[in-house]
Scaffold this active site. Structure first.
Site, PDB file in Angstrom:
ATOM      1  N   ASP A 124       0.837  -1.070  -0.180  1.00 43.97           N
ATOM      2  CA  ASP A 124       0.121  -0.005  -0.003  1.00 43.97           C
ATOM      3  C   ASP A 124       0.692   1.332   0.469  1.00 43.97           C
ATOM      4  O   ASP A 124       2.533   1.143   0.286  1.00 43.97           O
ATOM      5  CB  ASP A 124      -0.726  -0.052   1.340  1.00 43.97           C
ATOM      6  CG  ASP A 124      -2.497  -0.127   1.084  1.00 43.97           C
ATOM      7  OD1 ASP A 124      -2.906   0.234  -0.207  1.00 43.97           O
ATOM      8  OD2 ASP A 124      -2.933  -0.383   2.048  1.00 43.97           O
TER       9      ASP A 124
ATOM     10  N   LYS B 111      -0.611   3.728  -5.264  1.00 43.81           N
ATOM     11  CA  LYS B 111       0.355   5.139  -5.644  1.00 43.81           C
ATOM     12  C   LYS B 111      -0.113   5.955  -5.152  1.00 43.81           C
ATOM     13  O   LYS B 111       0.408   6.697  -4.843  1.00 43.81           O
ATOM     14  CB  LYS B 111       0.512   4.943  -7.108  1.00 43.81           C
ATOM     15  CG  LYS B 111       1.308   4.060  -7.661  1.00 43.81           C
ATOM     16  CD  LYS B 111       2.456   4.243  -8.335  1.00 43.81           C
ATOM     17  CE  LYS B 111       3.839   2.532  -8.849  1.00 43.81           C
ATOM     18  NZ  LYS B 111       3.187   1.735  -9.135  1.00 43.81           N
TER      19      LYS B 111
ATOM     20  N   MET C  53      -7.140  11.355   8.367  1.00 46.78           N
ATOM     21  CA  MET C  53      -7.530  12.128   7.512  1.00 46.78           C
ATOM     22  C   MET C  53      -8.272  12.793   7.308  1.00 46.78           C
ATOM     23  O   MET C  53      -9.184  13.483   7.082  1.00 46.78           O
ATOM     24  CB  MET C  53      -8.370  10.878   7.173  1.00 46.78           C
ATOM     25  CG  MET C  53      -7.974   9.892   6.671  1.00 46.78           C
ATOM     26  SD  MET C  53      -8.454   8.381   5.882  1.00 46.78           S
ATOM     27  CE  MET C  53      -9.502   7.108   6.860  1.00 46.78           C
TER      28      MET C  53
END
Ligand SMILES: C[S@@+](CC[C@H](N)C(=O)[O-])C[C@H]1O[C@@H](n2cnc3c(N)ncnc32)[C@H](O)[C@@H]1O
Length: 261
Positions: free
Chosen positions: A35, A57, A168
């Site tokens: 990952d 990516k 996040m």
């Protein structure tokens, strides 16, 4: 013969933070599916002849979750030992549960190797204990954004725990800190953002709930970053190494741990 899949937590940033069992499985694997937030050094543990599949990516640019599940199932059906390496812990906002469900539905043997989650490790590496006797007896780990882009109910959660850890949130600090304030938290409460924890690029901005978004923007803080709000953040002034926090606000680099002699 059918192979197997191990969902392995790679830990945050620092390759030394993978578990012994996780490292052992990577070294044995026929296939490693990795990952974006996995330390690249961990791939050096893999056999030279192991297949490495990079599925992460860039955010939202990699293959779909269905395609990743398909790769895991396909390799295991070929009799291979597969390691699915995931940043932090596989079951903390890592979609590890979805992968485990897909494997279970297909009858593929699998195991989960828990990892050190950034939710606890990023604060720790900045000298912030998420609980501390007499200061914080509870913490919550929250994502700023839900799948599909809806907002999480930060106000409700903000009002019921001592320490808030928000993942996040890097691109939306202003909105997120505003919601936490609207949930009843004092804008003068200590707050910190820890970016790229456990890597040589680790940066920490310590401020207050009210001023952190502006300070973080001034310090050009980028993802991956973890937001921590609560009185425990004040402990970073003493426990955070590599820089002093002055005037309640500063940018702290990781630097060296203090020598113990
Ligand atoms: C999709 S979530 C995955 C979390 C992961 N499963 C875990 O347990 O750490 C990604 C978020 O984790 C946090 N994160 C991951 N690695 C980090 C790091 N090295 N430093 C600070 N935060 C990190 C950030 O909030 C980032 O946006």
């Amino acid at each position: 013969v059918i192979g197997s899949v191990a969902l392995v937590g790679a830990g945050p940033g620092d390759p030394g933070l993978i578990t012994v069992r996780g490292a052992h499985l990577v070294a044995q694997a026929d296939v490693v599916v990795t990952d974006r937030l996995v330390a690249p050094e961990l791939l050096d543990l893999a056999r030279p002849d192991a297949e490495v599949v990079d599925v992460g990516k860039a955010p939202r640019r990699g293959p779909s979750q269905e395609a990743i599940n398909g790769t895991l199932v396909d390799r295991a059906r070929r009799g291979l030992r597969v390691v699915r390496l995931k940043g932090g812990d596989p079951f903390v906002f890592g979609r590890g549960g979805e992968e485990a469900l897909a494997l279970a539905m297909e009858g593929i043997p699998f195991e989960v190797v828990p990892g050190v989650t950034s939710a606890v490790a990023a604060p720790a590496l900045a000298g912030i204990p998420v609980t501390h006797r007499g200061v914080a007896a509870s913490f919550a780990v929250i994502t700023a954004t839900l799948a599909g882009g809806e907002r999480n109910d930060l106000r409700r959660i903000a009002s019921v725990v001592d320490t808030l850890v928000v993942l996040m949130a890097a691109g939306r600090l202003e909105e997120v800190c505003g919601e936490i304030g609207a949930g009843g938290r004092d804008t003068g409460e200590p707050a910190a953002v820890v970016a790229s924890a456990g890597t040589p690029d680790q940066r920490v901005v310590v401020s207050t709930l009210g001023t952190l978004p502006e300070r973080a923007a001034g310090a050009a803080i980028e993802a991956p970053a973890t937001l921590v709000v609560g009185p425990v953040v004040g402990l970073s002034a003493i426990l955070g190494w590599g820089g002093r926090v002055t005037d309640g606000v500063s940018v702290v680099s990781r630097g060296q741990a203090p020598a113990h002699d």
